[in-house]
Structures are given as structure tokens and as C-alpha cells.
Design an enzyme around this catalytic site. Structure first.
Site, PDB file in Angstrom:
ATOM      1  N   CYS A  73      23.320   6.697  -1.277  1.00 41.81           N
ATOM      2  CA  CYS A  73      22.156   7.558  -1.553  1.00 41.81           C
ATOM      3  C   CYS A  73      22.354   8.867  -0.804  1.00 41.81           C
ATOM      4  CB  CYS A  73      20.876   6.839  -1.095  1.00 41.81           C
ATOM      5  SG  CYS A  73      20.690   6.739   0.705  1.00 41.81           S
TER       6      CYS A  73
ATOM      7  N   ALA B 126      47.129  28.351  22.494  1.00 42.09           N
ATOM      8  CA  ALA B 126      45.995  29.203  22.089  1.00 42.09           C
ATOM      9  C   ALA B 126      45.307  29.836  23.296  1.00 42.09           C
ATOM     10  CB  ALA B 126      44.998  28.363  21.287  1.00 42.09           C
TER      11      ALA B 126
ATOM     12  N   HIS C  39      36.931  20.524   6.742  1.00 44.35           N
ATOM     13  CA  HIS C  39      37.146  19.070   6.639  1.00 44.35           C
ATOM     14  C   HIS C  39      35.976  18.281   7.194  1.00 44.35           C
ATOM     15  CE1 HIS C  39      41.798  19.720   6.362  1.00 44.35           C
ATOM     16  NE2 HIS C  39      41.170  19.991   5.240  1.00 44.35           N
TER      17      HIS C  39
ATOM     18  N   TYR D   8      37.190   6.246  13.783  1.00 45.29           N
ATOM     19  CA  TYR D   8      36.355   7.455  13.941  1.00 45.29           C
ATOM     20  C   TYR D   8      35.394   7.332  15.125  1.00 45.29           C
ATOM     21  CZ  TYR D   8      38.443   9.840  10.110  1.00 45.29           C
ATOM     22  OH  TYR D   8      39.385  10.484   9.345  1.00 45.29           O
TER      23      TYR D   8
HETATM   24  C1  BV8 Z   1      42.558  17.152  -1.860  1.00 47.00           C
HETATM   25  C2  BV8 Z   1      40.170  14.210   8.026  1.00 47.00           C
HETATM   26  C3  BV8 Z   1      42.227  17.042  -4.167  1.00 47.00           C
HETATM   27  C4  BV8 Z   1      39.275  14.446   9.142  1.00 47.00           C
HETATM   28  C5  BV8 Z   1      41.995  15.449   7.165  1.00 47.00           C
HETATM   29  C6  BV8 Z   1      48.077  20.909  -1.984  1.00 47.00           C
HETATM   30  C7  BV8 Z   1      46.830  21.270  -2.431  1.00 47.00           C
HETATM   31  C8  BV8 Z   1      45.816  20.340  -2.440  1.00 47.00           C
HETATM   32  C9  BV8 Z   1      46.023  19.036  -1.979  1.00 47.00           C
HETATM   33  C10 BV8 Z   1      47.254  18.676  -1.538  1.00 47.00           C
HETATM   34  C11 BV8 Z   1      48.283  19.607  -1.552  1.00 47.00           C
HETATM   35  N1  BV8 Z   1      49.383  18.981  -1.091  1.00 47.00           N
HETATM   36  C12 BV8 Z   1      49.067  17.692  -0.768  1.00 47.00           C
HETATM   37  C13 BV8 Z   1      47.791  17.465  -1.055  1.00 47.00           C
HETATM   38  C14 BV8 Z   1      47.102  16.174  -0.826  1.00 47.00           C
HETATM   39  C15 BV8 Z   1      46.548  16.050   0.594  1.00 47.00           C
HETATM   40  C16 BV8 Z   1      47.522  16.567   1.624  1.00 47.00           C
HETATM   41  O1  BV8 Z   1      47.396  17.713   2.037  1.00 47.00           O
HETATM   42  N2  BV8 Z   1      48.479  15.752   2.022  1.00 47.00           N
HETATM   43  C17 BV8 Z   1      49.461  16.242   2.978  1.00 47.00           C
HETATM   44  C18 BV8 Z   1      49.454  15.388   4.228  1.00 47.00           C
HETATM   45  C19 BV8 Z   1      50.809  16.224   2.275  1.00 47.00           C
HETATM   46  N3  BV8 Z   1      45.312  16.791   0.680  1.00 47.00           N
HETATM   47  C20 BV8 Z   1      44.157  16.159   0.438  1.00 47.00           C
HETATM   48  O2  BV8 Z   1      44.078  14.991   0.139  1.00 47.00           O
HETATM   49  C21 BV8 Z   1      42.894  17.017   0.496  1.00 47.00           C
HETATM   50  N4  BV8 Z   1      42.126  16.769  -0.662  1.00 47.00           N
HETATM   51  O3  BV8 Z   1      43.562  17.744  -2.028  1.00 47.00           O
HETATM   52  O4  BV8 Z   1      41.755  16.761  -2.856  1.00 47.00           O
HETATM   53  C22 BV8 Z   1      41.208  16.506  -5.081  1.00 47.00           C
HETATM   54  C23 BV8 Z   1      40.581  17.394  -5.960  1.00 47.00           C
HETATM   55  C24 BV8 Z   1      39.658  16.874  -6.844  1.00 47.00           C
HETATM   56  C25 BV8 Z   1      39.351  15.495  -6.828  1.00 47.00           C
HETATM   57  C26 BV8 Z   1      39.982  14.634  -5.925  1.00 47.00           C
HETATM   58  C27 BV8 Z   1      40.927  15.130  -5.045  1.00 47.00           C
HETATM   59  C28 BV8 Z   1      42.053  16.628   1.701  1.00 47.00           C
HETATM   60  C29 BV8 Z   1      42.709  17.083   2.958  1.00 47.00           C
HETATM   61  C30 BV8 Z   1      41.821  16.768   4.164  1.00 47.00           C
HETATM   62  C31 BV8 Z   1      42.278  15.483   4.757  1.00 47.00           C
HETATM   63  N5  BV8 Z   1      41.543  15.197   5.982  1.00 47.00           N
HETATM   64  N6  BV8 Z   1      41.338  15.043   8.218  1.00 47.00           N
HETATM   65  C32 BV8 Z   1      39.971  14.052  10.406  1.00 47.00           C
HETATM   66  O5  BV8 Z   1      40.171  12.847  10.587  1.00 47.00           O
HETATM   67  O6  BV8 Z   1      40.276  14.969  11.174  1.00 47.00           O
HETATM   68  S1  BV8 Z   1      43.410  16.336   7.371  1.00 47.00           S
HETATM   69  C33 BV8 Z   1      43.884  16.454   9.002  1.00 47.00           C
HETATM   70  O7  BV8 Z   1      44.997  17.352   8.974  1.00 47.00           O
HETATM   71  C34 BV8 Z   1      42.886  17.105   9.936  1.00 47.00           C
HETATM   72  O8  BV8 Z   1      41.749  17.619   9.321  1.00 47.00           O
HETATM   73  C35 BV8 Z   1      43.716  18.262  10.525  1.00 47.00           C
HETATM   74  O9  BV8 Z   1      42.974  19.290  10.998  1.00 47.00           O
HETATM   75  C36 BV8 Z   1      44.487  18.614   9.335  1.00 47.00           C
HETATM   76  C37 BV8 Z   1      45.594  19.584   9.441  1.00 47.00           C
HETATM   77  O10 BV8 Z   1      46.373  19.260  10.547  1.00 47.00           O
HETATM   78  P1  BV8 Z   1      46.502  20.380  11.697  1.00 47.00           P
HETATM   79  O11 BV8 Z   1      45.128  20.793  12.098  1.00 47.00           O
HETATM   80  O12 BV8 Z   1      47.411  21.435  11.236  1.00 47.00           O
HETATM   81  O13 BV8 Z   1      47.118  19.530  12.869  1.00 47.00           O
HETATM   82  P2  BV8 Z   1      48.658  19.207  13.133  1.00 47.00           P
HETATM   83  O14 BV8 Z   1      48.715  18.155  14.184  1.00 47.00           O
HETATM   84  O15 BV8 Z   1      49.370  18.999  11.833  1.00 47.00           O
HETATM   85  O16 BV8 Z   1      49.237  20.578  13.743  1.00 47.00           O
HETATM   86  C38 BV8 Z   1      48.795  21.006  15.018  1.00 47.00           C
HETATM   87  C39 BV8 Z   1      49.506  22.318  15.291  1.00 47.00           C
HETATM   88  O17 BV8 Z   1      49.030  22.851  16.527  1.00 47.00           O
HETATM   89  C40 BV8 Z   1      51.022  22.193  15.432  1.00 47.00           C
HETATM   90  O18 BV8 Z   1      51.637  23.188  14.654  1.00 47.00           O
HETATM   91  C41 BV8 Z   1      51.282  22.425  16.935  1.00 47.00           C
HETATM   92  O19 BV8 Z   1      52.502  23.112  17.136  1.00 47.00           O
HETATM   93  C42 BV8 Z   1      50.115  23.299  17.308  1.00 47.00           C
HETATM   94  N7  BV8 Z   1      49.676  23.204  18.703  1.00 47.00           N
HETATM   95  C43 BV8 Z   1      49.783  22.142  19.541  1.00 47.00           C
HETATM   96  N8  BV8 Z   1      49.214  22.458  20.742  1.00 47.00           N
HETATM   97  C44 BV8 Z   1      48.749  23.737  20.627  1.00 47.00           C
HETATM   98  C45 BV8 Z   1      49.036  24.215  19.331  1.00 47.00           C
HETATM   99  N9  BV8 Z   1      48.703  25.451  18.923  1.00 47.00           N
HETATM  100  C46 BV8 Z   1      48.059  26.245  19.806  1.00 47.00           C
HETATM  101  N10 BV8 Z   1      47.730  25.866  21.056  1.00 47.00           N
HETATM  102  C47 BV8 Z   1      48.062  24.625  21.501  1.00 47.00           C
HETATM  103  N11 BV8 Z   1      47.735  24.251  22.757  1.00 47.00           N
HETATM  104 ZN    ZN Z   2      21.752   4.910   1.458  1.00 49.25          ZN
END
Ligand code: BV8
Ligand code: ZN
Length: 245
Positions: free
Chosen positions: A126, A231, A115, A64
């Protein structure tokens, strides 16, 4: 297509922009799943999950801190700036998965950071919270900063995989996606839940979905319109339409 979209935009008063890493790609911030994406090089479960953080906080802090340093050197691009311009013309909510703070630096106001934000830190023991400015990064000597008041480890105020989203943020996200007339899905692959349930929520409540991405998202079949492209190319087209309504 243009006329149909124009009349939808004309008769819509509530816009939601659901954005992901792709909107920041042209600012120099790598995406996660595309070519050169972070998750192509690193294991997200080791570096962006709550279990990974407690297993090796030093490794996660290193990951990070590298991203903090990169992001501090980046600027909002025309995509962020165009959304900020549209926000001045239409009632708009920005639901972003990005932690880079670029929408705010572009001048947008109504932002929900679903996020978290990489420049904010909090204590695991704390309720200390802090915000890293440019100079703080140099102050953090070791990679796993320790809380001065309770000696527990500090962490980035972001949502790790396996962690729930902030309740207040999620409530706003569900309400705004349920009340909007148009949801623009910009620069996100929609791979991550629960954020990827928001377009369906919007659609169910009657919203028009507009996908803006060089590639189809996994929910492409849900979309009413798709703009293929970066974008910085596609969002100005929408602004142009709105200006000429
Ligand atoms: C949770 C941390 C439950 C910060 C991130 C369904 C419902 C709920 C949960 C789940 C579910 N299915 C699965 C889950 C579990 C899990 C999950 O989603 N796993 C996936 C991988 C299968 N989700 C979780 O764990 C979430 N929490 O569900 O908690 C819970 C409830 C009660 C008690 C306990 C637990 C938490 C999810 C958050 C995780 N943290 N990041 C960081 O380091 O950034 S996620 C990470 O992915 C980032 O935040 C990122 O933003 C996010 C999504 O990715 P995208 O933004 O879409 O990026 P990606 O690269 O995938 O895509 C980019 C796109 O841009 C592409 O399509 C590309 O074509 C396009 N592109 C490229 N260039 C351009 C462009 N578009 C336009 N212009 C350009 N120039
Ligand atoms: Zn503390």
C-alpha cells in the site's frame, strides 16, 4: 592547470556534484567496490536487488538494518561540509547515489537522492511510508517488518538493482546535468547505471568535468580535470579557489 580551472570556476554559475560512496568513506561508511568494499564480501544480487529482496526479505532486512545502525553512528565529514559551503557561494545541485543522508546532515539543501534513503521505509502493498528514527530501530522486533494496515512486507525506500530510479529524481538529474557548467564527480567509481550516464550527458551539453577520487574512474578519459586524493583533501582546494576568484 590552476589558471585554466580558476577561470572556468569564475565564469561558471551552475555546479553539479555527482557523489558516491567514496565521499562517505571517511565518515566510516564502507564503499562498495574498493578495498573492504561491501560487494567484496556480499553478493549485491542477493542483498541489494529486487529479486533478492523477494527471495529472502529477512536476509536483506538484516543487511540494511546493520547498515542503518552503522550510519546512525556516523557524521558528515569535511567533504560533505565543504560541498555545503560551496553551495552557499555558487548555484549548486547535489546528485548523490548515497543513501546515508550525510549531505543533508552537513547542511546541504539542493540534494537529489538518486538511490533513495536508508532511513525511509515504504510498504510493498500500500502507500504507507515511514521514516526510521533512532528509537524505531529498537522497535522493529523481527527483521522483516509487516505493514500494520495491509499486512504486506515493508522495505527500505532505496533503489534495488533491477529497479528503475524515481522518475522525478531522474528528471531533475538529467536536467541539472544537462544545464550545469561544471560537474564534480566525487567518490564514485561510475560503475552503476543509469547514474553513470550523467557525466557524459553533462559533457555533451558543454560542461567541464572534474573527477575527484584517489583512483581513476572508468570514465577517466572523459574528465577535463582530475584531482587524485580523498574528498576531505581535494574538495577544500576547490573551495579555496572559489573563495579567491
Ligand atoms: C536500472 C542500493 C532499469 C542502495 C544501489 C546502464 C544504464 C541503466 C542500468 C544499467 C546500466 N548498466 C547496468 C545496469 C543495471 C544496473 C547496474 O548498474 N549494474 C552494474 C553493477 C553493472 N543498474 C540498475 O539496476 C539500476 N536500475 O537500471 O533499472 C529499469 C528500468 C525500467 C524498469 C526496470 C528496470 C539501479 C541501480 C541502483 C542500484 N542500487 N544501491 C544501497 O544499498 O546503497 S547501487 C550502489 O552502487 C550504491 O547506491 C552506490 O552508491 C552505487 C555506486 O557505487 P559508488 O557510489 O560509485 O561506490 P563504489 O564503491 O563503486 O566506488 C567508490 C569510489 O570512491 C571508488 O572509485 C573509490 O576510489 C572512491 N573513494 C574511496 N575512498 C574515497 C573515495 N573518493 C573520495 N574520497 C575518499 N575518501
Ligand atoms: Zn501496507
Amino acid at each position: 592547470m590552476q589558471d585554466a580551472l580558476k577561470s572556468i570556476l569564475k565564469n561558471s554559475d551552475n555546479f553539479v556534484f555527482l557523489t558516491g560512496a567514496g565521499i562517505s568513506e571517511e565518515s566510516g561508511i564502507p564503499t562498495f567496490r574498493g578495498p573492504g568494499g561491501l560487494w567484496k564480501k556480499y553478493d549485491p544480487m542477493k542483498l541489494a536487488s529486487i529479486s533478492g529482496f523477494y527471495e529472502d526479505p529477512k536476509l536483506v532486512w538484516e543487511f540494511y538494518q546493520d547498515r542503518q545502525k552503522l550510519i546512525l553512528g556516523c557524521k558528515p565529514n569535511l567533504g560533505h561540509l565543504t560541498i555545503a559551503e560551496i553551495e552557499r557561494l555558487k548555484n549548486t545541485t547535489i546528485l548523490t547515489q548515497n543513501i546515508d543522508g550525510l549531505h543533508k546532515r552537513a547542511g546541504s539543501k539542493n540534494i537529489v537522492e538518486l538511490h533513495g534513503n536508508i532511513m525511509r521505509i515504504k510498504c510493498t502493498g500500500c502507500n504507507f511510508k515511514g521514516e526510521l528514527q533512532q528509537q524505531n530501530l529498537k522497535d522493529i522486533q523481527d527483521l522483516s517488518p509487516i505493514c500494520k494496515s495491509c499486512k504486506n512486507i515493508l522495505r527500505p525506500e532505496i533503489v534495488f538493482f533491477g529497479e528503475p530510479l524515481d522518475q522525478q529524481a531522474w528528471k531533475i538529474a538529467e536536467e541539472s546535468s544537462g544545464n550545469c557548467s561544471v560537474m564534480f564527480v566525487v567518490g564514485t567509481s561510475l560503475n552503476v547505471g543509469p547514474v553513470n550516464t550523467l557525466p557524459l550527458n553533462a559533457k555533451r551539453k558543454g560542461a567541464t568535468l572534474i573527477e575527484m577520487n584517489p583512483e581513476p574512474t572508468i570514465f577517466n578519459n572523459l574528465m577535463d580535470f582530475s584531482f587524485r586524493g580523498k574528498a576531505t583533501e581535494t574538495l577544500p582546494k576547490i573551495l579555496e579557489m572559489i573563495r579567491n576568484l
